[in-house]
Design a protein around this motif. Structure first.
Motif, PDB file in Angstrom:
ATOM      1  N   LEU A 129       0.333   9.310  -5.393  1.00  0.00           N
ATOM      2  CA  LEU A 129       0.274  10.669  -4.847  1.00  0.00           C
ATOM      3  C   LEU A 129       1.534  11.462  -5.183  1.00  0.00           C
ATOM      4  CD1 LEU A 129      -1.241   9.854  -1.320  1.00  0.00           C
ATOM      5  CD2 LEU A 129      -2.447  10.691  -3.353  1.00  0.00           C
ATOM      6  N   ASP A 130       2.453  10.809  -5.918  1.00  0.00           N
ATOM      7  CA  ASP A 130       3.700  11.441  -6.334  1.00  0.00           C
ATOM      8  C   ASP A 130       4.500  11.945  -5.128  1.00  0.00           C
ATOM      9  OD1 ASP A 130       5.553  12.099  -8.215  1.00  0.00           O
ATOM     10  OD2 ASP A 130       4.668  14.052  -8.701  1.00  0.00           O
ATOM     11  N   LEU A 134       0.821  -1.215   0.000  1.00  0.00           N
ATOM     12  CA  LEU A 134       0.000   0.000   0.000  1.00  0.00           C
ATOM     13  C   LEU A 134       0.857   1.267   0.000  1.00  0.00           C
ATOM     14  CD1 LEU A 134      -2.785   1.312   0.109  1.00  0.00           C
ATOM     15  CD2 LEU A 134      -2.790   0.953   2.586  1.00  0.00           C
ATOM     16  N   ASP A 135       1.973   1.259   0.759  1.00  0.00           N
ATOM     17  CA  ASP A 135       2.786   2.491   0.787  1.00  0.00           C
ATOM     18  C   ASP A 135       3.419   2.779  -0.580  1.00  0.00           C
ATOM     19  OD1 ASP A 135       4.558   0.371   0.984  1.00  0.00           O
ATOM     20  OD2 ASP A 135       5.768   1.266   2.587  1.00  0.00           O
ATOM     21  N   ARG A 136       3.795   1.719  -1.293  1.00  0.00           N
ATOM     22  CA  ARG A 136       4.346   1.924  -2.650  1.00  0.00           C
ATOM     23  C   ARG A 136       3.280   2.466  -3.591  1.00  0.00           C
ATOM     24  NH1 ARG A 136       9.315  -0.576  -3.516  1.00  0.00           N
ATOM     25  NH2 ARG A 136       9.863  -2.099  -1.916  1.00  0.00           N
ATOM     26  N   LEU A 137       2.086   1.895  -3.448  1.00  0.00           N
ATOM     27  CA  LEU A 137       0.969   2.345  -4.284  1.00  0.00           C
ATOM     28  C   LEU A 137       0.682   3.827  -4.036  1.00  0.00           C
ATOM     29  CD1 LEU A 137      -1.583   1.243  -6.059  1.00  0.00           C
ATOM     30  CD2 LEU A 137      -2.773   1.535  -3.904  1.00  0.00           C
ATOM     31  N   LEU A 138       0.592   4.211  -2.754  1.00  0.00           N
ATOM     32  CA  LEU A 138       0.283   5.605  -2.420  1.00  0.00           C
ATOM     33  C   LEU A 138       1.408   6.531  -2.864  1.00  0.00           C
ATOM     34  CD1 LEU A 138      -1.265   5.110   1.138  1.00  0.00           C
ATOM     35  CD2 LEU A 138      -2.469   5.795  -0.941  1.00  0.00           C
ATOM     36  N   ALA A 139       2.650   6.086  -2.680  1.00  0.00           N
ATOM     37  CA  ALA A 139       3.783   6.924  -3.078  1.00  0.00           C
ATOM     38  C   ALA A 139       3.720   7.216  -4.570  1.00  0.00           C
ATOM     39  CB  ALA A 139       5.096   6.228  -2.714  1.00  0.00           C
ATOM     40  N   ILE A 156      -1.126  17.379  -3.046  1.00  0.00           N
ATOM     41  CA  ILE A 156      -1.426  16.009  -2.634  1.00  0.00           C
ATOM     42  C   ILE A 156      -2.906  15.713  -2.850  1.00  0.00           C
ATOM     43  CG2 ILE A 156      -1.421  14.373  -0.701  1.00  0.00           C
ATOM     44  CD1 ILE A 156       0.936  15.912   0.497  1.00  0.00           C
ATOM     45  N   VAL A 157      -3.763  16.667  -2.458  1.00  0.00           N
ATOM     46  CA  VAL A 157      -5.208  16.466  -2.621  1.00  0.00           C
ATOM     47  C   VAL A 157      -5.541  16.347  -4.104  1.00  0.00           C
ATOM     48  CG1 VAL A 157      -7.467  17.542  -2.322  1.00  0.00           C
ATOM     49  CG2 VAL A 157      -5.814  17.565  -0.441  1.00  0.00           C
ATOM     50  N   ALA A 158      -4.904  17.191  -4.925  1.00  0.00           N
ATOM     51  CA  ALA A 158      -5.154  17.127  -6.368  1.00  0.00           C
ATOM     52  C   ALA A 158      -4.710  15.777  -6.927  1.00  0.00           C
ATOM     53  CB  ALA A 158      -4.414  18.268  -7.077  1.00  0.00           C
ATOM     54  N   ALA A 159      -3.580  15.251  -6.421  1.00  0.00           N
ATOM     55  CA  ALA A 159      -3.084  13.961  -6.911  1.00  0.00           C
ATOM     56  C   ALA A 159      -4.030  12.824  -6.527  1.00  0.00           C
ATOM     57  CB  ALA A 159      -1.685  13.699  -6.362  1.00  0.00           C
ATOM     58  N   ALA A 160      -4.692  12.969  -5.384  1.00  0.00           N
ATOM     59  CA  ALA A 160      -5.606  11.909  -4.929  1.00  0.00           C
ATOM     60  C   ALA A 160      -6.818  11.798  -5.855  1.00  0.00           C
ATOM     61  CB  ALA A 160      -6.064  12.176  -3.496  1.00  0.00           C
ATOM     62  N   GLY A 161      -7.253  12.954  -6.370  1.00  0.00           N
ATOM     63  CA  GLY A 161      -8.429  12.937  -7.232  1.00  0.00           C
ATOM     64  C   GLY A 161      -8.037  12.745  -8.664  1.00  0.00           C
TER      65      GLY A 161
END
Ligand SMILES: [Zn+2]
Length: 205
Positions: free
Chosen positions: A152-153, A144-149, A200-205
Motif C-alpha cells: 500500500l506504499d 502481514l503489516d510488512r506486506l501491507l506497508a 491508498i485505495v488505488a494502491a490496494a487495487g
C-alpha cells in the motif's frame, strides 16, 4: 451498497521453504533447496518416495521422505502417476508443504519475498475504502503489516495507526498484523475523511 473497492490478492512466496541441515561435506549447517526431482523405489509390493534436496553450497543431496514402505495399492493412482513422472506441479506442491517439512526438520528458512496477483472483483471509482481478500495457497514467511506497508506504499507505523483507529481491520484475524497472512483473511480499509484515501485505495487495487 458498499463504497469499497473489492480486490483479491493471491500471495505466493517466490521461493519454497528451505531446511537447514548439517551437511557432512561442508562440515556445517547449510540451507538445502529442492532439486525438483523425486525418487521412487519399489520393494516388493511396497514403495518409498522421497523429494530430493541439495545443499546450497556443495550439491550434496538430502532425501526428504514423502512416504516409506507404503503398499503400492494404497497410493492413489493420480499420486502414483505424478510420482512416477515427477510432475512439476506435484513436485512444487510438495516443496511448498511447510507442515510436512516441519515434521522432518525444525530449522527452516522461509522466503519473505512474495509475488502478488491482484484482481479487482467489484466496487466503484471514488470509493473511500477497500476490502482485500487474501488467498494464500502456500505458507508465507512475511508479517502481514510488512506486506501491507510495502503493497500500500505506507510506513509500517501508519499501518499500526490505521489499525489502532479502527480504519484497518483484519477480518478473521484477531491480532494478526504481526503474523504472516493467512488464506481467507480479509483486510478492510475504511477511509472516509482520510486525506490520502484515494491513493491508498488505488494502491490496494
Ligand atoms: Zn554442503
Amino acid at each position: 451498497m458498499s463504497d469499497h473497492v473489492l480486490v483479491r490478492w493471491t500471495i505466493v512466496p517466490r521461493d519454497c521453504p528451505r531446511p537447514v541441515l548439517a551437511c557432512p561435506t561442508c562440515g556445517d549447517a547449510r540451507p538445502f533447496h529442492p532439486s525438483g526431482k523425486i525418487r521412487l523405489n519399489a520393494n516388493g509390493k511396497r514403495l518409498d518416495a522421497w523429494l530430493i534436496y541439495k545443499c546450497d553450497d556443495c550439491d550434496r543431496t538430502w532425501n526428504r521422505p514423502i512416504f516409506e514402505r507404503r503398499l503400492a495399492t494404497e497410493v492413489p493412482p493420480d499420486e502414483l502417476a505424478a510420482l512416477r513422472t515427477g510432475d512439476p506441479a506435484f513436485v512444487r506442491r510438495l516443496a511448498f508443504d511447510l507442515p510436512a517439512l516441519r515434521r522432518k526438520t525444525s530449522l527452516i528458512v522461509q522466503s519473505d519475498t512474495v509475488e502478488i496477483e491482484r484482481v479487482v472483483v467489484g466496487g466503484k471509482t471514488g470509493a473511500t475504502g477497500a476490502e482485500i481478500a487474501l488467498a494464500v495457497p502456500y505458507p508465507v514467511g512475511l508479517r502481514l503489516d510488512r506486506l501491507l506497508a510495502s503493497e500500500l506504499d505506507l510506513a509500517r507505523n501508519r499501518i499500526a495507526a490505521l489499525a489502532g483507529a479502527g480504519r484497518l481491520t483484519v477480518i478473521g484475524g484477531g491480532n494478526a498484523l504481526n503474523r504472516p497472512p493467512r488464506d481467507g483473511q480479509i483486510i478492510r480499509l475504511d477511509l472516509v475523511g482520510v486525506e490520502d484515501a484515494p491513493a491508498i485505495v488505488a494502491a490496494a487495487g
